[in-house]
Design a protein around this motif. Structure first.
Motif, PDB file in Angstrom:
ATOM      1  N   ALA A  82      26.204 -86.448  61.328  1.00 35.34           N
ATOM      2  CA  ALA A  82      25.523 -86.361  60.037  1.00 35.34           C
ATOM      3  C   ALA A  82      26.424 -86.833  58.903  1.00 35.34           C
ATOM      4  CB  ALA A  82      25.060 -84.924  59.791  1.00 35.34           C
ATOM      5  N   ALA A  83      27.698 -86.457  58.952  1.00 38.00           N
ATOM      6  CA  ALA A  83      28.637 -86.835  57.895  1.00 38.00           C
ATOM      7  C   ALA A  83      28.834 -88.350  57.852  1.00 38.00           C
ATOM      8  CB  ALA A  83      29.972 -86.128  58.100  1.00 38.00           C
ATOM      9  N   LEU A  84      28.927 -88.981  59.016  1.00 36.80           N
ATOM     10  CA  LEU A  84      29.089 -90.436  59.056  1.00 36.80           C
ATOM     11  C   LEU A  84      27.851 -91.146  58.520  1.00 36.80           C
ATOM     12  CD1 LEU A  84      30.848 -90.952  62.511  1.00 36.80           C
ATOM     13  CD2 LEU A  84      31.830 -91.359  60.247  1.00 36.80           C
ATOM     14  N   ASP A  85      26.684 -90.646  58.864  1.00 38.71           N
ATOM     15  CA  ASP A  85      25.444 -91.278  58.401  1.00 38.71           C
ATOM     16  C   ASP A  85      25.321 -91.246  56.882  1.00 38.71           C
ATOM     17  OD1 ASP A  85      24.704 -91.880  60.969  1.00 38.71           O
ATOM     18  OD2 ASP A  85      23.351 -90.170  61.210  1.00 38.71           O
ATOM     19  N   GLU A  86      25.972 -90.278  56.257  1.00 39.21           N
ATOM     20  CA  GLU A  86      25.872 -90.149  54.801  1.00 39.21           C
ATOM     21  C   GLU A  86      26.839 -91.054  54.052  1.00 39.21           C
ATOM     22  OE1 GLU A  86      26.543 -86.032  54.116  1.00 39.21           O
ATOM     23  OE2 GLU A  86      24.560 -85.382  54.835  1.00 39.21           O
TER      24      GLU A  86
END
Length: 255
Positions: free
Chosen positions: A183-187
């Motif tokens: 999730a953090a990478l996608d943001e």
């Protein structure tokens, strides 16, 4: 915190996070900048005995492997992005020693200190108003190198996913670490995804869904048994109760 990349200063302390540091930042930072480093591959090839697992059952967390070394390995994932996306943090100057001590404890399980150029994703605006690529920033990074005892190397993706699904430690479930990183990478950016992370996340989600389905079926089967037993006990039975007349007739028959 501003996301605009300032020109780096020689005495500044910058930290690069490519794992949990992306969404669990260090204390006392005054700038957080998305970007990437090159020359590395990110993999879930580091054992975790202190955060996402135990000494008896270590979990798995990410580390960086130099791309030249990675090319010599039989990785089940045949490719890896040229850029390893993450976040750079600038630490407040008067808090650098404190943060370094904190990080040494947080990253003690097999990680060692290295330095690498970081490429900010944001563009820098020159005094004249034109936009130039942001300058590279020298960052400190913690890496679990292949010679540390917690390095596990290439693993079958499905076996790795199953290991992550069932592992847990003082910092929580291993699968939450994986999903948190995804999730953090996608943001960070439309291009900051990582195939290795996405594939493992999908595999673990499938395992979790199957486990939840099996649990529902187990509970449903147990409830069916209970309902059948309850209906059995509630069925009317044709048991004839002896009354005083019956008892008298039986007594008379004995004469």
């Amino acid at each position: 915190m501003s996301g605009e990349a300032p020109p780096p200063q020689a005495d500044e302390f910058w930290l690069f996070g490519y794992g949990s540091l992306i969404w669990k930042p260090p204390p006392h930072f005054d700038r957080r900048i998305p970007g990437w480093v090159t020359g590395y591959v990110r993999r879930f090839w580091q054992a975790s005995e202190d955060h996402r697992g135990t000494p008896q059952d270590p979990g798995r967390v990410v580390t960086l492997i130099s791309r030249s070394y990675w090319k010599q390995l039989a990785d089940h994932y045949g490719s890896a992005p040229d850029k390893v996306w993450g976040v750079a943090y600038r630490i407040e100057p008067d808090r650098v020693a404190e943060v370094k001590a904190y990080l040494d404890i947080r990253e003690i399980n097999g990680y060692t200190i290295h330095h690498t150029p970081f490429h900010p994703a944001a563009a820098a605006v020159t005094p004249g108003g034109s936009i130039n690529p942001s300058p590279t920033i020298r960052t400190l990074v913690y890496i679990g190198t292949p010679d540390n005892e917690q390095f596990v190397g290439p693993q079958d993706p499905q076996e790795l996913a199953e290991h992550i699904y069932r592992s847990a430690g003082p910092s929580g479930a291993n699968r939450d670490y994986l999903w948190g990183l995804e999730a953090a990478l996608d943001e960070l950016s439309p291009e900051s995804g990582d195939e290795h992370i996405t594939d493992l996340s999908n595999r673990v989600r499938a395992i979790a869904a199957a486990a939840a389905r099996d649990e529902r079926e187990r509970i449903g089967a147990k409830e069916d048994v209970l309902h059948r037993e309850q209906r059995h006990h509630e069925q009317p039975h044709d048991f004839r109760r002896r009354g005083s007349v019956d008892e008298q007739e039986e007594t008379e028959k004995t004469w």
